[in-house]
Scaffold this active site. Structure first.
Site, PDB file in Angstrom:
ATOM      1  CE1 TYR A   1      -5.166   4.124   8.711  1.00  0.00           C
ATOM      2  CE2 TYR A   1      -5.724   4.207  11.077  1.00  0.00           C
ATOM      3  CZ  TYR A   1      -5.097   3.689  10.162  1.00  0.00           C
ATOM      4  OH  TYR A   1      -4.121   2.708  10.308  1.00  0.00           O
TER       5      TYR A   1
ATOM      6  CE1 TYR B   1      -1.091   4.256   9.355  1.00  0.00           C
ATOM      7  CE2 TYR B   1      -0.017   2.978   7.546  1.00  0.00           C
ATOM      8  CZ  TYR B   1      -1.040   3.315   8.435  1.00  0.00           C
ATOM      9  OH  TYR B   1      -2.041   2.183   8.526  1.00  0.00           O
TER      10      TYR B   1
ATOM     11  N   PRO C   1      -4.007   1.204  18.866  1.00  0.00           N
ATOM     12  CG  PRO C   1      -5.901  -0.048  18.260  1.00  0.00           C
ATOM     13  CD  PRO C   1      -5.353   0.458  19.596  1.00  0.00           C
TER      14      PRO C   1
ATOM     15  CE  LYS D   1       4.169   3.689  13.264  1.00  0.00           C
ATOM     16  NZ  LYS D   1       3.873   3.156  11.987  1.00  0.00           N
TER      17      LYS D   1
ATOM     18  CG  HIS E   1      -2.035  -0.761   0.947  1.00  0.00           C
ATOM     19  ND1 HIS E   1      -3.184  -0.653   1.806  1.00  0.00           N
ATOM     20  CD2 HIS E   1      -2.309  -1.834   0.214  1.00  0.00           C
ATOM     21  CE1 HIS E   1      -4.215  -1.711   1.390  1.00  0.00           C
ATOM     22  NE2 HIS E   1      -3.630  -2.438   0.365  1.00  0.00           N
TER      23      HIS E   1
HETATM   24  P1  RFL Z   1       2.043 -10.801  22.162  1.00  0.00           P
HETATM   25  O1  RFL Z   1       1.728 -11.006  20.773  1.00  0.00           O
HETATM   26  O2  RFL Z   1       1.172 -10.530  22.977  1.00  0.00           O
HETATM   27  O3  RFL Z   1       3.019 -12.301  22.365  1.00  0.00           O
HETATM   28  C1  RFL Z   1       3.202 -12.501  23.905  1.00  0.00           C
HETATM   29  C2  RFL Z   1       3.268 -14.093  23.915  1.00  0.00           C
HETATM   30  O4  RFL Z   1       3.790 -14.731  25.360  1.00  0.00           O
HETATM   31  C3  RFL Z   1       2.864 -15.654  25.816  1.00  0.00           C
HETATM   32  N1  RFL Z   1       2.802 -15.357  27.151  1.00  0.00           N
HETATM   33  C4  RFL Z   1       3.711 -16.385  28.111  1.00  0.00           C
HETATM   34  N2  RFL Z   1       4.383 -17.406  27.856  1.00  0.00           N
HETATM   35  C5  RFL Z   1       5.083 -18.335  28.778  1.00  0.00           C
HETATM   36  N3  RFL Z   1       4.782 -17.772  30.087  1.00  0.00           N
HETATM   37  C6  RFL Z   1       4.045 -16.557  30.440  1.00  0.00           C
HETATM   38  N4  RFL Z   1       3.926 -16.344  31.866  1.00  0.00           N
HETATM   39  C7  RFL Z   1       3.457 -15.902  29.479  1.00  0.00           C
HETATM   40  N5  RFL Z   1       2.682 -14.822  29.548  1.00  0.00           N
HETATM   41  C8  RFL Z   1       2.348 -14.607  27.988  1.00  0.00           C
HETATM   42  C9  RFL Z   1       1.444 -15.272  25.083  1.00  0.00           C
HETATM   43  O5  RFL Z   1       0.723 -16.340  25.129  1.00  0.00           O
HETATM   44  C10 RFL Z   1       1.974 -14.742  23.741  1.00  0.00           C
HETATM   45  O6  RFL Z   1       2.132 -15.762  22.773  1.00  0.00           O
HETATM   46  O7  RFL Z   1       3.428  -9.879  22.244  1.00  0.00           O
HETATM   47  P2  RFL Z   1       4.411  -9.562  21.303  1.00  0.00           P
HETATM   48  O8  RFL Z   1       5.290 -10.516  20.614  1.00  0.00           O
HETATM   49  O9  RFL Z   1       5.500  -8.366  21.884  1.00  0.00           O
HETATM   50  O10 RFL Z   1       3.770  -8.823  19.966  1.00  0.00           O
HETATM   51  C11 RFL Z   1       3.223  -7.648  20.208  1.00  0.00           C
HETATM   52  C12 RFL Z   1       1.849  -7.396  19.097  1.00  0.00           C
HETATM   53  O11 RFL Z   1       1.111  -8.728  19.302  1.00  0.00           O
HETATM   54  C13 RFL Z   1       0.926  -6.337  19.514  1.00  0.00           C
HETATM   55  O12 RFL Z   1       1.987  -5.169  19.730  1.00  0.00           O
HETATM   56  C14 RFL Z   1       0.208  -5.861  18.212  1.00  0.00           C
HETATM   57  O13 RFL Z   1      -0.699  -7.018  17.823  1.00  0.00           O
HETATM   58  C15 RFL Z   1      -0.497  -4.614  18.376  1.00  0.00           C
HETATM   59  N6  RFL Z   1      -1.571  -4.529  17.341  1.00  0.00           N
HETATM   60  C16 RFL Z   1      -1.008  -4.023  16.112  1.00  0.00           C
HETATM   61  N7  RFL Z   1       0.434  -3.815  16.014  1.00  0.00           N
HETATM   62  C17 RFL Z   1       0.865  -3.244  14.544  1.00  0.00           C
HETATM   63  O14 RFL Z   1       1.859  -3.097  14.321  1.00  0.00           O
HETATM   64  N8  RFL Z   1      -0.053  -2.894  13.552  1.00  0.00           N
HETATM   65  C18 RFL Z   1      -1.315  -3.113  13.640  1.00  0.00           C
HETATM   66  O15 RFL Z   1      -2.257  -3.058  12.774  1.00  0.00           O
HETATM   67  C19 RFL Z   1      -1.885  -3.493  14.957  1.00  0.00           C
HETATM   68  N9  RFL Z   1      -3.229  -3.847  15.151  1.00  0.00           N
HETATM   69  C20 RFL Z   1      -2.835  -4.362  17.302  1.00  0.00           C
HETATM   70  C21 RFL Z   1      -3.898  -4.262  16.461  1.00  0.00           C
HETATM   71  C22 RFL Z   1      -3.374  -5.151  18.620  1.00  0.00           C
HETATM   72  C23 RFL Z   1      -4.790  -5.428  18.868  1.00  0.00           C
HETATM   73  N10 RFL Z   1      -5.040  -5.983  19.819  1.00  0.00           N
HETATM   74  C24 RFL Z   1      -5.952  -7.168  19.897  1.00  0.00           C
HETATM   75  C25 RFL Z   1      -4.516  -5.582  21.044  1.00  0.00           C
HETATM   76  C26 RFL Z   1      -5.091  -4.305  16.391  1.00  0.00           C
HETATM   77  C27 RFL Z   1      -5.545  -5.126  17.622  1.00  0.00           C
HETATM   78  C28 RFL Z   1      -7.185  -5.233  17.671  1.00  0.00           C
HETATM   79  C1  PHB Z   2      -5.843  -4.106  11.116  1.00  0.00           C
HETATM   80  O1  PHB Z   2      -5.959  -4.311  10.015  1.00  0.00           O
HETATM   81  O2  PHB Z   2      -6.072  -4.771  11.854  1.00  0.00           O
HETATM   82  C2  PHB Z   2      -5.327  -2.609  11.509  1.00  0.00           C
HETATM   83  C3  PHB Z   2      -4.873  -1.821  10.409  1.00  0.00           C
HETATM   84  C4  PHB Z   2      -4.636  -0.385  10.952  1.00  0.00           C
HETATM   85  C5  PHB Z   2      -4.456   0.057  12.060  1.00  0.00           C
HETATM   86  C6  PHB Z   2      -4.923  -0.989  13.057  1.00  0.00           C
HETATM   87  C7  PHB Z   2      -5.397  -2.313  12.867  1.00  0.00           C
HETATM   88  O3  PHB Z   2      -4.069   1.183  12.628  1.00  0.00           O
END
Ligand code: RFL
Ligand code: PHB
Length: 388
Positions: free
Chosen positions: A200, A383, A292, A296, A72
């Protein structure tokens, strides 16, 4: 068991770190408390910065992403039923990759398997010991038996609710937090996305975001109160509300269908400093959370992995002070992303106490953005991701 680096958490950051360490000749064990299927059932991020794409390439896990991901070169912003485009290509000659976190994680699992990486699933009750000594170790339980891993370093990749940050004495950490007075209701639907690019939308009824995973899978979000009961959000109610918040052209093009996933997430900004305690290093969501809006979270976890795998590699090559640079280097980039995510969140959402003055400021911010290449350039460079 003995290893050089014991990684707590098998999400994207833990898997990527173990893969990059392996390629640098450093061995590690990943302890994950859930099953692999559970980890792969989480629907999260969708937007990868170019630095994240490069890190997947370096980890030899980028082949499928390059085949199936979508490039994109801009995003659409909408306000008061008018849309405009921020063109990353013409402003800064850059782009992002649309490829879901679920796929990133699956590709990393596969890459680890190819190299016989050790990932212990369903590791319960992980406890971190002697972190401030030269000989830290981790205990956990699998199959009802207590296990012990002795290591040189422990890395906390275990997310916001993990055990790693909680193992640091409170007096050694400074935390910063901002909780936003709303959440996002997210829906995944097997329908074609409403637009080729992300939209957005700032609307008087609240923020809305149109995203996607592929040609047949859409990802949508709307701002809601965090405590809204899920029963209120039938599929019909969700589609109606989303449609109301989009500019007419997008609202008319919206294809509705049954949701395959629906949940509400709260929005917060959080940072813990420093990202190190003795021989423990924190990475990703274990150390910081962003709302989110700026996409980032995952990308910051990946830039942390970049700084840490480099510092560990240098350490094992004999550079005595390499590890001291990890926390300051990572935090410098983290705070810039915290700022950008806060700015995008405050610019695009409706706040419960938003008065007429705040309303005009927000409208002016967006009008300025629409009219100014300089303002769009600062959005674009944040971004697509600041360099590291
Ligand atoms: P994670 O993915 O939470 O993984 C942590 C892992 O550790 C395990 N764990 C344990 N294992 C052993 N012993 C314990 N005591 C433990 N406690 C926990 C867990 O089971 C898990 O498997 O952390 P990590 O690797 O730092 O990754 C971070 C990302 O997952 C997170 O920042 C993103 O998902 C945030 N996020 C987005 N980030 C982006 O860069 N671009 C996006 O578009 C974006 N959209 C989002 C998002 C997060 C969202 N939610 C649900 C919070 C959209 C949403 C809706
Ligand atoms: C997503 O596709 O899940 C998504 C995209 C952009 C954002 C957050 C989440 O800023």
């Amino acid at each position: 068991m003995r290893t050089q680096v014991c990684i707590i958490g098998g999400g994207p950051s833990g898997l990527l770190l173990s893969q990059l360490l392996h390629l640098a000749g450093i061995d590690s064990v990943v302890l994950e408390r859930h099953t692999r299927d559970h980890v792969l059932s989480r629907i999260r991020a969708g937007v990868l910065e170019w630095g994240t794409v490069r890190m997947m390439e370096r980890a030899e896990a980028a082949e499928r992403m390059h085949k199936e991901g979508f490039l994109h070169e801009g995003i659409q912003l909408a306000a008061a039923n008018r849309g405009f485009r921020v063109d990353f290509k013409s402003l800064i000659d850059s782009k992002v990759m649309i490829y879901g976190q679920t796929e990133v994680t699956a590709d990393l699992y596969e890459a680890r398997e190819k190299l016989d990486g050790v990932i212990v699933h369903e590791a319960q009750g992980a406890a971190l010991h002697d972190l401030d000594s030269d000989a830290p170790y981790v205990t956990y339980v699998t199959d009802n038996a207590e296990q012990r891993i002795d290591c040189d370093f422990v890395v906390g990749c275990d997310g916001y609710h993990g055990v790693s940050r909680a193992s640091i004495p409170a007096a050694k950490l400074k935390t910063f937090e901002k909780v936003y007075p709303f959440g996002w209701l997210g829906v995944l639907a097997e329908t074609p996305p409403v637009s080729d690019e992300l939209i957005y939308a700032n609307h008087r009824r609240g923020f809305a975001l149109c995203s996607m995973r592929n040609d047949a899978l859409s990802r949508y979000y709307i701002q809601t109160p965090t405590d809204d009961p899920m029963e209120k959000w039938t599929d019909a109610a969700f589609w109606d509300e989303l449609q109301r918040r989009l500019p007419n052209e997008a609202a008319d093009a919206l294809v509705k269908g049954p949701s395959v996933e629906k949940n509400i997430v709260p929005l917060r900004s959080f940072v813990a400093e420093p990202m190190r305690y003795g021989r423990l290093f924190l990475v990703g969501d274990a150390a910081h959370i962003v709302p989110p809006t700026g996409a980032k979270g995952l990308n910051l976890a990946v830039s942390d992995v970049h700084y840490l795998h480099k510092a560990l590699t240098q350490h094992y090559q004999g550079e005595r002070l390499a590890l001291d640079h990890y926390s300051p280097n990572a935090l410098a980039r983290v705070w810039k992303a915290i700022r950008f995510s806060w700015w995008m969140t405050t610019t695009m959402h409706r706040f419960p106490d938003q008065g007429e003055f705040d309303q005009r400021i927000q409208e002016s911010e967006l009008a300025y953005l629409e009219s100014s290449a300089a303002a769009q350039t600062q959005l674009a460079e944040n971004y697509v991701g600041l360099p590291y």
